[in-house]
Design a protein around this motif. Structure first.
Motif, mmCIF file in Angstrom:
data_model
loop_
_atom_site.group_PDB
_atom_site.id
_atom_site.type_symbol
_atom_site.label_atom_id
_atom_site.label_comp_id
_atom_site.label_asym_id
_atom_site.label_seq_id
_atom_site.Cartn_x
_atom_site.Cartn_y
_atom_site.Cartn_z
ATOM 1 N N SER A 43 3.869 4.948 -2.803
ATOM 2 C CA SER A 43 3.446 6.014 -1.905
ATOM 3 C C SER A 43 4.653 6.676 -1.246
ATOM 4 O O SER A 43 4.715 7.912 -1.126
ATOM 5 C CB SER A 43 2.509 5.449 -0.837
ATOM 6 N N ALA A 44 5.642 5.849 -0.828
ATOM 7 C CA ALA A 44 6.839 6.407 -0.190
ATOM 8 C C ALA A 44 7.637 7.267 -1.158
ATOM 9 O O ALA A 44 8.150 8.331 -0.787
ATOM 10 C CB ALA A 44 7.700 5.277 0.358
ATOM 11 N N LYS A 62 15.186 -4.806 0.035
ATOM 12 C CA LYS A 62 14.579 -4.629 1.349
ATOM 13 C C LYS A 62 15.570 -5.011 2.442
ATOM 14 O O LYS A 62 16.605 -5.639 2.192
ATOM 15 C CB LYS A 62 13.309 -5.465 1.491
ATOM 16 N N TRP A 77 11.618 -1.359 2.821
ATOM 17 C CA TRP A 77 11.798 -1.469 1.371
ATOM 18 C C TRP A 77 12.370 -0.151 0.849
ATOM 19 O O TRP A 77 11.846 0.920 1.145
ATOM 20 C CB TRP A 77 10.449 -1.732 0.678
ATOM 21 N N ASP A 108 6.061 10.553 -1.545
ATOM 22 C CA ASP A 108 6.216 11.382 -0.352
ATOM 23 C C ASP A 108 7.665 11.807 -0.124
ATOM 24 O O ASP A 108 7.949 12.542 0.839
ATOM 25 C CB ASP A 108 5.721 10.631 0.882
ATOM 26 N N ALA A 115 12.793 2.950 -1.131
ATOM 27 C CA ALA A 115 11.851 3.723 -1.940
ATOM 28 C C ALA A 115 12.649 4.629 -2.872
ATOM 29 O O ALA A 115 13.127 5.688 -2.464
ATOM 30 C CB ALA A 115 10.923 4.547 -1.047
ATOM 31 N N GLY A 126 2.973 0.383 -1.516
ATOM 32 C CA GLY A 126 3.666 1.056 -0.424
ATOM 33 C C GLY A 126 4.907 1.798 -0.895
ATOM 34 O O GLY A 126 5.181 2.928 -0.458
ATOM 35 N N ILE A 127 5.682 1.163 -1.779
ATOM 36 C CA ILE A 127 6.882 1.816 -2.319
ATOM 37 C C ILE A 127 6.491 3.041 -3.134
ATOM 38 O O ILE A 127 7.116 4.110 -3.029
ATOM 39 C CB ILE A 127 7.696 0.820 -3.166
ATOM 40 N N TYR A 156 9.794 2.440 2.380
ATOM 41 C CA TYR A 156 8.438 2.053 2.733
ATOM 42 C C TYR A 156 8.586 1.029 3.853
ATOM 43 O O TYR A 156 9.229 -0.013 3.682
ATOM 44 C CB TYR A 156 7.711 1.436 1.545
ATOM 45 N N GLU A 157 8.055 1.335 5.005
ATOM 46 C CA GLU A 157 8.169 0.446 6.150
ATOM 47 C C GLU A 157 6.909 -0.388 6.297
ATOM 48 O O GLU A 157 5.815 0.141 6.510
ATOM 49 C CB GLU A 157 8.419 1.226 7.439
#
Length: 477
Positions: free
Chosen positions: A347-348, A436, A311, A351, A313, A344-345, A356-357
């Motif tokens: 968080s990515a 994605k 996805w 970072d 990010a 997840g996105i 986001y995998e």
């Protein structure tokens, strides 16, 4: 409204402008905004698995910037935007561009057979009967003329379903400043061969869409019904694409009806899964159909391994996914999976990661494969519209033993999926981009499914199609 794009719908809304608008500059601004949005949010821009992606974007951008010089009004400006979108060769990239002028047509709707035969399917001209064959225009053979007029504005030209489904655009004037209009065409009828001079006149987008739909075959309604000889017919003509709220009641009723008749479906001599007209939406509807019909364990046993999901990010994609999350909540749609994607996105992005995998689903293993609970023949009926979530369903069930695929070839999509739409600077263009990648999906980009039995008759001949399928599905006496 007027439709001016094909890869996904490019809808044009009323746009009021002064006569002195600098359309070349406005067009270049839109084209530049599209390029910037792609760089910021499209997963292909930062994915090393598609090394030619940036070059395709830059080539489309350069061509559109040059073509912008020919823009003279909103309609021709939108046509230039459409040319850039076509360069992506991806049904999951599209735009909505404001436009004030209706298209024009020649009073004819033409269709193209898979063999390349062109026929008049609808006519408002007394001198051009329905069924006449179109041979050439201005001395150019019709197949070559189609490539000259439509290829640069279409995208996915190598996909047969795309060329066949979009054939009516041959005699549609979408105000592309780089395309001269045909003037004189040669037709053949049962009686003679003659030239006809084309007269171009305005038509509303809605009128043309109705005429085109009648010519290429109307979309059957979503639902479940019994048919002759004990068979059942499941119609999934949409997975909610474009307007999920519009289709949700019919889709929910279909699932309820399937659950209420599961035993009869599994014991019927044949079951037809009809996805004609289904250009996408949410893959959960096709997934649920398969699970109800075959059961969870059997579906797990035939499911293809799609691998991990990447996805994009970016702050922009994160905001668009949050908006989609709110839409699901308003619709009362279960969103636990999507909630995990959004987290997840986020968080990515925090970072500084490009993606986001999401890990691949663990494949199900059975010491003894579960038996197929459906005793009769299952027939998959497709047409040229089948794309996106429709293709996800075909991917899912294509490995069912004995499945018979009939109809016409499907459309095709790329490894980029899951649309998100954003309004660009200037408020003239809404851009839809995938969010994605399925890098390991077995079916690669722009690969279609070809039926083992091809329907060559009239796409609107429902009785004929039903009789043909019954003959194929039932054992010969």
């Amino acid at each position: 409204m007027r439709k001016v794009a094909v890869s996904v719908a490019l809808l044009c809304f009323v746009y009021t402008s002064a006569a002195a608008e600098d359309w070349p500059s406005l067009t270049r601004a839109d084209v530049t905004a599209i390029r910037a949005a792609v760089a910021a949010d499209h997963p292909g821009w930062v994915w090393d698995g598609d090394p030619g992606f940036r070059a395709r974007v830059e080539a489309g951008y350069a061509a559109a910037m040059q073509a912008a010089a020919a823009a003279r009004h909103a309609s021709s400006s939108c046509a230039v935007v459409n040319r850039m979108i076509a360069r992506f060769d991806d049904g999951h990239v599209g735009a909505e561009c404001r436009d004030e002028e209706p298209p024009r047509w020649a009073g004819l709707i033409v269709v193209r057979s898979p063999a390349g035969v062109w026929q008049v399917a609808a006519s408002r001209r007394e001198d051009v009967p329905r069924g006449a064959q179109l041979v050439e225009c201005d001395g150019v053979p019709v197949e070559r003329l189609y490539e000259q007029r439509v290829r640069e504005t279409l995208g996915r030209w190598e996909v047969e379903a795309q060329r066949t489904r979009q054939a009516p655009r041959l005699l549609l004037d979408e105000h592309d400043p780089l395309l001269p209009l045909p003037r004189v065409c040669k037709i053949t009828t049962a009686a003679d061969v003659r030239d006809v001079t084309l007269a171009w006149e305005p038509i509303t987008w809605n009128e043309w869409r109705v005429a085109r739909s009648a010519a290429i075959g109307t979309v059957p309604p979503i639902g479940l019904r019994r048919v002759a000889d004990g068979g059942w017919w499941i119609t999934l003509s949409s997975s909610g694409g474009g307007d999920p709220a519009k289709y949700q009641p019919a889709l929910e009723k279909l699932m309820t009806d399937l659950e209420a008749n599961t035993d009869e479906l599994r014991n019927a001599p044949f079951v037809v899964i009809d996805v004609r007209g289904n250009s996408g939406g949410s893959s959960r509807w096709g997934e649920k159909l398969a699970v109800v019909l075959w059961g969870q364990d059997f579906v797990k046993s035939v499911r293809p391994a799609l691998g991990r999901t990447l996805w994009r990010a970016s702050p922009g994609m994160l905001a668009l996914h949050r908006e989609a999350q709110r839409t699901l909540l308003r619709l009362g749609t279960p969103s636990s999976y999507f909630d995990g994607v959004v987290a997840g996105i986020e968080s990515a992005v925090n970072d500084g990661a490009l993606f986001y995998e999401a890990a691949a689903a663990t494949p199900s293993r059975f010491d003894v494969p579960p038996p197929n609970p459906v005793r009769g023949k299952v027939v998959l009926l497709t047409d040229n519209a089948c794309g996106s979530a429709c293709l996800d369903l075909v991917d899912l069930i294509y490995r069912v033993p004995g499945l018979l695929h009939v109809g016409r070839p499907t459309s095709a999509d790329t490894l980029y999926l899951e649309l998100r739409t954003q309004t660009l600077a200037g408020d003239r263009v809404k851009l839809s981009l995938p969010s994605k990648i399925w890098p390991d999906r077995p079916r690669r980009s722009n690969v279609a499914y070809e039926p083992s039995e091809l329907w060559t008759g009239d796409a609107g001949d429902e009785a004929g199609i039903e009789a043909w399928i019954r003959k194929l599905a039932l054992p010969a006496e």
